[in-house]
Design an enzyme around this catalytic site. Structure first.
Site, PDB file in Angstrom:
ATOM      1  N   LYS A 298       4.578 -12.073  -6.632  1.00 61.87           N
ATOM      2  CA  LYS A 298       5.315 -11.677  -5.419  1.00 61.87           C
ATOM      3  C   LYS A 298       4.362 -11.527  -4.234  1.00 61.87           C
ATOM      4  O   LYS A 298       4.643 -12.040  -3.139  1.00 61.87           O
ATOM      5  CB  LYS A 298       6.051 -10.360  -5.709  1.00 61.87           C
ATOM      6  CG  LYS A 298       6.893  -9.822  -4.586  1.00 61.87           C
ATOM      7  CD  LYS A 298       7.926  -8.837  -5.118  1.00 61.87           C
ATOM      8  CE  LYS A 298       7.411  -7.423  -5.262  1.00 61.87           C
ATOM      9  NZ  LYS A 298       7.138  -6.745  -3.987  1.00 61.87           N
ATOM     10  N   SER A 299       3.240 -10.852  -4.430  1.00 67.73           N
ATOM     11  CA  SER A 299       2.297 -10.630  -3.315  1.00 67.73           C
ATOM     12  C   SER A 299       1.751 -11.955  -2.793  1.00 67.73           C
ATOM     13  O   SER A 299       1.653 -12.177  -1.580  1.00 67.73           O
ATOM     14  CB  SER A 299       1.122  -9.773  -3.778  1.00 67.73           C
ATOM     15  OG  SER A 299       1.552  -8.465  -4.013  1.00 67.73           O
TER      16      SER A 299
ATOM     17  N   ARG B   4       2.465 -14.001   0.972  1.00 66.65           N
ATOM     18  CA  ARG B   4       1.338 -14.423   1.817  1.00 66.65           C
ATOM     19  C   ARG B   4       1.348 -15.935   2.018  1.00 66.65           C
ATOM     20  O   ARG B   4       1.015 -16.431   3.093  1.00 66.65           O
ATOM     21  CB  ARG B   4       0.021 -13.938   1.193  1.00 66.65           C
ATOM     22  CG  ARG B   4      -0.149 -12.404   1.356  1.00 66.65           C
ATOM     23  CD  ARG B   4      -1.144 -11.846   0.360  1.00 66.65           C
ATOM     24  NE  ARG B   4      -1.437 -10.438   0.568  1.00 66.65           N
ATOM     25  CZ  ARG B   4      -0.653  -9.413   0.207  1.00 66.65           C
ATOM     26  NH1 ARG B   4       0.532  -9.654  -0.356  1.00 66.65           N
ATOM     27  NH2 ARG B   4      -1.023  -8.168   0.428  1.00 66.65           N
TER      28      ARG B   4
ATOM     29  N   ARG C 232      11.099   4.382   4.332  1.00 65.58           N
ATOM     30  CA  ARG C 232       9.684   4.309   3.919  1.00 65.58           C
ATOM     31  C   ARG C 232       8.748   4.421   5.133  1.00 65.58           C
ATOM     32  O   ARG C 232       9.109   4.018   6.231  1.00 65.58           O
ATOM     33  CB  ARG C 232       9.438   3.011   3.140  1.00 65.58           C
ATOM     34  CG  ARG C 232      10.219   2.998   1.827  1.00 65.58           C
ATOM     35  CD  ARG C 232      10.000   1.731   1.050  1.00 65.58           C
ATOM     36  NE  ARG C 232       8.607   1.582   0.626  1.00 65.58           N
ATOM     37  CZ  ARG C 232       8.141   0.493   0.011  1.00 65.58           C
ATOM     38  NH1 ARG C 232       8.959  -0.530  -0.232  1.00 65.58           N
ATOM     39  NH2 ARG C 232       6.886   0.431  -0.345  1.00 65.58           N
TER      40      ARG C 232
ATOM     41  N   SER D 198      -4.081   0.853   0.993  1.00 69.52           N
ATOM     42  CA  SER D 198      -2.863   0.049   0.953  1.00 69.52           C
ATOM     43  C   SER D 198      -3.159  -1.386   1.361  1.00 69.52           C
ATOM     44  O   SER D 198      -3.650  -1.649   2.463  1.00 69.52           O
ATOM     45  CB  SER D 198      -1.827   0.660   1.915  1.00 69.52           C
ATOM     46  OG  SER D 198      -0.857  -0.306   2.259  1.00 69.52           O
TER      47      SER D 198
ATOM     48  N   ASP E 163       1.840  -0.575  -9.084  1.00 67.34           N
ATOM     49  CA  ASP E 163       3.197  -1.043  -9.393  1.00 67.34           C
ATOM     50  C   ASP E 163       3.506  -0.999 -10.896  1.00 67.34           C
ATOM     51  O   ASP E 163       4.655  -1.131 -11.295  1.00 67.34           O
ATOM     52  CB  ASP E 163       3.401  -2.472  -8.882  1.00 67.34           C
ATOM     53  CG  ASP E 163       3.441  -2.525  -7.354  1.00 67.34           C
ATOM     54  OD1 ASP E 163       3.652  -1.464  -6.725  1.00 67.34           O
ATOM     55  OD2 ASP E 163       3.258  -3.623  -6.798  1.00 67.34           O
TER      56      ASP E 163
ATOM     57  N   LYS F 267       7.441   4.425  -2.588  1.00 68.65           N
ATOM     58  CA  LYS F 267       7.746   3.033  -2.931  1.00 68.65           C
ATOM     59  C   LYS F 267       9.256   2.803  -2.747  1.00 68.65           C
ATOM     60  O   LYS F 267       9.917   3.588  -2.064  1.00 68.65           O
ATOM     61  CB  LYS F 267       7.279   2.723  -4.350  1.00 68.65           C
ATOM     62  CG  LYS F 267       5.762   2.774  -4.508  1.00 68.65           C
ATOM     63  CD  LYS F 267       5.081   1.664  -3.716  1.00 68.65           C
ATOM     64  CE  LYS F 267       3.570   1.716  -3.818  1.00 68.65           C
ATOM     65  NZ  LYS F 267       2.921   0.750  -2.928  1.00 68.65           N
TER      66      LYS F 267
ATOM     67  N   ARG G 250       9.106   6.898  -7.250  1.00 64.77           N
ATOM     68  CA  ARG G 250       8.965   6.430  -8.642  1.00 64.77           C
ATOM     69  C   ARG G 250       8.462   7.512  -9.595  1.00 64.77           C
ATOM     70  O   ARG G 250       8.600   7.369 -10.814  1.00 64.77           O
ATOM     71  CB  ARG G 250       8.055   5.197  -8.699  1.00 64.77           C
ATOM     72  CG  ARG G 250       8.747   3.967  -8.153  1.00 64.77           C
ATOM     73  CD  ARG G 250       7.883   2.723  -8.223  1.00 64.77           C
ATOM     74  NE  ARG G 250       8.649   1.557  -7.820  1.00 64.77           N
ATOM     75  CZ  ARG G 250       8.118   0.395  -7.450  1.00 64.77           C
ATOM     76  NH1 ARG G 250       6.809   0.246  -7.431  1.00 64.77           N
ATOM     77  NH2 ARG G 250       8.897  -0.614  -7.105  1.00 64.77           N
TER      78      ARG G 250
HETATM   79  C1  S3P Z   1       1.713  -5.061  -2.090  1.00 65.98           C
HETATM   80  C2  S3P Z   1       0.913  -3.949  -2.046  1.00 65.98           C
HETATM   81  C3  S3P Z   1       1.261  -2.677  -2.718  1.00 65.98           C
HETATM   82  C4  S3P Z   1       2.338  -2.868  -3.777  1.00 65.98           C
HETATM   83  C5  S3P Z   1       3.461  -3.728  -3.295  1.00 65.98           C
HETATM   84  C6  S3P Z   1       2.957  -5.100  -2.870  1.00 65.98           C
HETATM   85  C7  S3P Z   1       1.270  -6.253  -1.351  1.00 65.98           C
HETATM   86  O1  S3P Z   1       1.708  -1.774  -1.725  1.00 65.98           O
HETATM   87  O2  S3P Z   1       2.845  -1.620  -4.182  1.00 65.98           O
HETATM   88  O3  S3P Z   1       4.425  -3.908  -4.335  1.00 65.98           O
HETATM   89  O4  S3P Z   1       1.823  -7.362  -1.588  1.00 65.98           O
HETATM   90  O5  S3P Z   1       0.382  -6.129  -0.501  1.00 65.98           O
HETATM   91  P1  S3P Z   1       0.672  -0.901  -0.851  1.00 65.98           P
HETATM   92  O6  S3P Z   1      -0.363  -1.829  -0.399  1.00 65.98           O
HETATM   93  O7  S3P Z   1       1.427  -0.308   0.275  1.00 65.98           O
HETATM   94  O8  S3P Z   1       0.175   0.150  -1.805  1.00 65.98           O
END
Ligand code: S3P
Length: 437
Positions: free
Chosen positions: A23-24, A28, A129, A174, A321, A348, A352
């Site tokens: 997903k991340s 991007r 959030r 983060s 996560d 989150k 959680r």
């Molecule tokens: C993510 C970073 C994390 C993660 C999120 C995806 C990302 O959050 O919890 O599910 O894709 O950069 P934080 O960077 O706010 O901790």
């Protein structure tokens, strides 16, 4: 997301799973290519709703993206026609990031300081959030931004401004905040420097560098200088955060062997493997290779005798996560598991810590919450229960993994939330022998 599902314990778990694209990395791949100079092809793009939210927002800014499902149903193929760093067009409607924090925070970095107005918002979870963590430093860079509740909550309104670099000490570790500010730094005058309290996932630094940006890091400091991006064709590796559900399922079930294919193994994401190993989980990594500049491999996991551990300190941001599903492993492990330094879990998709403690208690486990974590007393049997996902994908899927070993059926309200990151989760659960009602 109102679908209810019941999971019952099968006699054995066997099979091979290919999780969705990370997903991340998917977010991007579309966002960065959208501001590159040229066209890129991305394969195995996550089919989760969050990554579709990113495409919706980019299209709202005039970016031309073609998305086609792959014939095997695992991942989409994107053609992203990059608009260049200054190519976004003023949106004619509010931009809707759905449930996606990554979309909201990364796009904030690209919407700041544009010569037009844009409004970015999302669902009820996104609107609760914390967004001050990106708005405040973007304002220090010169962006004009307003938002609800003293500029802390979405909808966020971007009014323009011109960006200059900052040297910023980030209050939280983060990757979303770091990535937001690195993206803004690509259009700011001077060298933007970010000091992180701990390491978080580094996909942004890797991908921007592969696209020709002047970006780098030195220990906990990340920096970027303004510049253009080259388009980057890539295959997105599978999501280790999705793979984690099957690793825990195999470890806690008495008769299990599960193979998870093509999993991204970036060291800033593998905290879950470190902790599972420490808990005594039996798994191995095969076929290590590189996919899109990221390490990847196949994981084979088997039934294990687990013991409780402490999860605290610098490892927390690199497994943040996975704590909901590691909590299931903790409940079935011998001894106590103490989780600390994880207050971020409270902000989150849902809180959680509270959501996990609530369902584990309903399933007969002794759990004590603290401000920044919880203590889980392992070794008891999980009872079946009627539980809520609180519309959080990772809670819904953790409940399902609990249901694979619980004494009675586990009824999960809001099971459809899994679609946010893993739309084929329920199919995969049945594929390895799980039974759904
Ligand atoms: C993510 C970073 C994390 C993660 C999120 C995806 C990302 O959050 O919890 O599910 O894709 O950069 P934080 O960077 O706010 O901790």
């Amino acid at each position: 997301m109102s679908k209810a599902v019941t999971v019952s314990r099968p006699r054995r778990l066997r099979g091979t799973i290919t999780p969705p694209g990370d997903k991340s990395i998917s977010h991007r791949s579309s966002i960065f290519n959208a501001v590159a100079n040229g066209t890129a092809r991305v394969t195995n793009y996550s089919t989760g709703q969050d990554c579709a939210s990113t495409l919706r927002v980019l299209r709202g800014l005039g970016v031309n993206i073609d998305a086609k499902p792959s014939p095997d149903g695992n991942g989409d193929t994107l053609t992203v026609h990059g608009a260049g760093m200054d190519g976004f067009r003023e949106p004619d409607d509010v931009l809707d990031a759905g449930n996606s924090g990554t979309t909201t925070r990364l796009m904030s970095g690209l919407l700041a300081g544009r010569p037009f107005q844009a409004i970015l918002t999302g669902d009820a979870s996104i609107r609760s959030r914390p967004m001050g963590r990106v708005i405040e430093p973007l304002r220090q860079m010169g962006a004009e931004i307003s938002a609800r509740k003293g500029r802390t909550l979405a909808p966020i309104v971007f009014h323009g401004g011109s960006l200059r670099a900052i040297d910023y000490a980030m209050p939280v570790a983060s990757a979303q905040v770091k990535s937001c500010l690195l993206l803004a730094g690509l259009r700011a005058e001077g060298r933007t420097q970010l000091r992180q309290p701990a390491q978080s996932r580094d996909h942004t630094e890797r991908m921007l560098s592969a696209m020709g940006a002047r970006v780098g890091s030195d220990g906990l400091t990340a920096w970027v200088e303004p510049g253009e991006l080259r388009p980057l064709d890539m295959e997105v590796p599978g999501d280790i955060s999705s793979a984690a559900f099957w690793l825990v399922a195999a470890a806690i079930h008495p008769d299990a062997e599960i193979t998870v294919r093509n999993v991204g193994l970036n060291p800033s994401r593998t905290g879950v493997l470190t902790v599972l190993r420490e808990m005594g989980a039996d798994f191995e990594i095969r076929g290590e290779r590189s996919v899109a500049g990221e390490p990847a491999g196949d994981l084979i996991a088997r039934s294990s005798e687990l013991r409780g551990v402490e999860i605290a300190g610098d490892i927390v941001p690199i497994l943040i996560d996975e704590i909901p599903v590691l909590s299931v492993a903790a409940a079935l492990a011998d001894g106590k598991t103490v989780i600390r330094d994880a207050a971020e879990l409270r902000v989150k998709e849902t809180d959680r810590i509270s959501a996990t403690a609530t369902w584990l208690k309903a399933a007969g486990i002794s759990v004590q919450e603290s401000n920044d974590g919880m203590t889980i007393v392992g070794g008891a049997r999980l009872k079946g229960a009627h539980c809520q996902s609180f519309d959080d994908h990772r809670i819904a899927m953790s409940l399902a993994i609990g249901g694979l070993v619980s004494d009675g059926p586990m009824k999960i309200e809001g099971a459809g939330a899994a679609d946010i990151s893993y739309p084929t989760f329920w199919r995969d659960l049945e594929l390895i022998g799980g039974s759904l009602g």
